[in-house]
Enzyme design. Structure first.
Site, PDB file in Angstrom:
ATOM      1  N   HIS A  56       0.832  -1.205   0.000  1.00 23.16           N
ATOM      2  CA  HIS A  56       0.000   0.000   0.000  1.00 23.16           C
ATOM      3  C   HIS A  56       0.866   1.254   0.000  1.00 23.16           C
ATOM      4  CE1 HIS A  56      -3.231  -2.766   0.757  1.00 23.16           C
ATOM      5  NE2 HIS A  56      -2.750  -3.114   1.924  1.00 23.16           N
ATOM      6  N   HIS A 218      -7.093  -4.516  -0.989  1.00 25.16           N
ATOM      7  CA  HIS A 218      -6.436  -5.792  -1.297  1.00 25.16           C
ATOM      8  C   HIS A 218      -7.103  -6.457  -2.482  1.00 25.16           C
ATOM      9  CE1 HIS A 218      -6.286  -5.006   3.074  1.00 25.16           C
ATOM     10  NE2 HIS A 218      -4.999  -5.238   2.890  1.00 25.16           N
TER      11      HIS A 218
END
Lengths: 332, 332
Positions: A56, A218
């Site tokens: 991320h 995700h």
């Protein structure tokens, strides 16, 4: 799988080594894989830490430094860090005034931060936690009881970090973080999947003419899969549910954050920001501050998320305060 | 084609509208599509402008502001801007001390900047030009006589912009830009192609197991197509030809710039930076400064480029000087 890596197993360690080599003035990397502000612990300052799966970027390690996080705990790609990391980070930044854990709402993160908090408290460190759960797309999800924590986390880390830097105590910093959570909402979408290196294949399949509305960071399923539409309609589809939360009203000032998921060119993010601005202006809402770029990503996923934070003078002041981290820097 | 746009025809205009809405404190957007520093022209200050096709974001528009560019001229995606834009930008930033054109070496850019320079000079504005041609991959290319201008341009714009901000005259600023060009070399590679919106299909085909070594920022062919390798070997393949230029020697200080092509996650860029640092350290070369991120992109292409600039005290001082632009900011 096409990646600029050596092996999936070494990717996170090698990236951390790269970060340490690139930013020795800001951070240090310590065992067991924690990124710590170079001058931590600072006596008398509340420590602020966060963490979560890698992939991320630049969150969270890129936000360690003056005026933001004191430490970050990166797990394997899309995998929660372990309690040992959070405990080590908590101890590394403990300057005697307590430590705040900013936790994105994913089951693994919640559980491991809780264990670490108990262990740290057993060692005499005062720990508080705030859970960020700002994604309006879904109520529960694949990895979450309740809403997922997404773009609001970046804003919370900046604002709370500034307050801690200014000398606020643990109770004040914790309340401020909760205030950000109460006033921030996000929603995202994806054009493509990403590929977790250890998996070696795309997280989900999506056709050349479809998009995933409400996707998680995700690649978790969102609200629905539907035909690709023009950018302006997509922005409408993300902003409308955020505005329907009942937080934002005509006359409000907001921070508007248009975030790229990793594989989306900046030129497209500005096309989207233009429309966000148009919609909010039309509703009588003023964008007092903005952030446009890829700050909480899903590896190379193409897509974007939109985050709105209702501002008051306090939040505005801490947003504007100096920050000096690898990924976010102003005023110094 | 999956893009967050409305139509290919409107993409650049809408992105510029988004930039103008997001950064009114730094820039203004004027007809015919130029991005101008908000407080330009500044009397007595040398104006510094650049330009080129869109799709290489944040270059060049993201670099307009204090201590960097006074204006940028974005063309259509991967298409040179027209002389009218460069002329308008030159006039908009002319504070009476002359204007420097920083031109990436592409045939269309060169030609159009030359026309604009002649037109501006006919109106009494002193104009100088420096061509950046730092890509060691190929001698001539699809759009270029001589080497292509790539990552070195970002560094030139920062350093030269700082000198102009500090009050250097046109002759000094021009010589400094040439000094950057003389001391900077780059090479890039791609894992995937990108898709120009107006074309609607990938610029080139590449198999799932291949990479393009020496790729250009428009997806132009490089030196060779070969099987994908581990990141460390790829970095070696890019750094070695740069070091073979004869510019960099043991004992030198350099700025190392690891640039993402757009679709490459930051985590992979840090894996690569780690190896760049290892190679240079092994050669006795010190990385005194670095830049890791996506600053000169090829839309959503996956890949990276490496740029090395040999530093001296003057270049270092101007690199460190304050900058405040949408995409690069420190010290203010």
């Amino acid at each position: 799988m096409k990646k600029l890596i050596n092996t999936p197993e070494r990717e996170v360690d090698e990236a951390l080594a790269g970060m340490a080599a690139a930013h020795p003035d800001l951070i240090r990397v310590e065992e067991p894989n924690i990124i710590v502000r170079k001058d931590a612990p600072r006596p008398g300052k509340v420590g602020v830490i966060s963490g979560g799966g890698s992939g991320h970027e630049p969150m969270h390690g890129g936000f360690v430094g003056l005026g933001m996080l004191d430490a970050a705990c990166p797990g394997a790609v899309f995998t929660s860090p372990v309690p040992d990391q959070m405990l080590a980070a908590t101890k590394a930044v403990n300057g005697g005034a307590g430590v705040l854990h900013i936790v994105k709402n994913y089951t693994g993160d919640i559980m491991n931060f809780e264990i670490a908090a108990e262990l740290a408290q057993a060692e005499g460190i005062e720990v508080a936690s705030v859970v960020i759960a700002d994604d309006v797309a879904v109520k529960d999800s694949l990895y979450t009881a309740g809403r997922r924590g997404v773009g609001g986390t970046v804003l919370a880390e900046k604002i709370v970090g500034a307050a801690a830097e200014a000398g606020a105590d643990l109770k004040t910093v914790t309340a401020l973080c909760q205030k950000v959570q109460d006033n921030v909402r996000s929603m995202g979408m994806a054009l493509t999947s990403c590929t977790v290196p250890a998996a070696g294949k795309p997280t989900f399949d999506i056709s050349d003419t479809e998009m995933e509305i409400g996707v998680g960071i995700h690649g978790e399923p969102g609200r629905r899969r539907e035909a690709l539409r023009p950018a302006d309609e997509i922005v409408e589809m993300l902003v409308t549910p955020i505005l329907e939360e009942g937080i934002f009203a005509s006359g409000d000032r907001v921070l508007a954050f248009v975030n790229g998921m990793g594989g989306t060119p900046l030129i497209e993010l500005y096309v989207a920001y233009r429309k966000v601005n148009e919609i909010l202006t039309g509703r009588g809402i003023t964008i007092a501050r903005n952030l446009v770029g890829s700050y909480i990503t899903s590896l190379e996923m193409a897509g974007l998320s939109i985050t709105l934070l209702k501002l008051d003078d306090e939040l505005l002041r801490f947003w504007d305060a100096p920050v000096k981290t690898p990924a976010l820097r102003w005023g110094v």
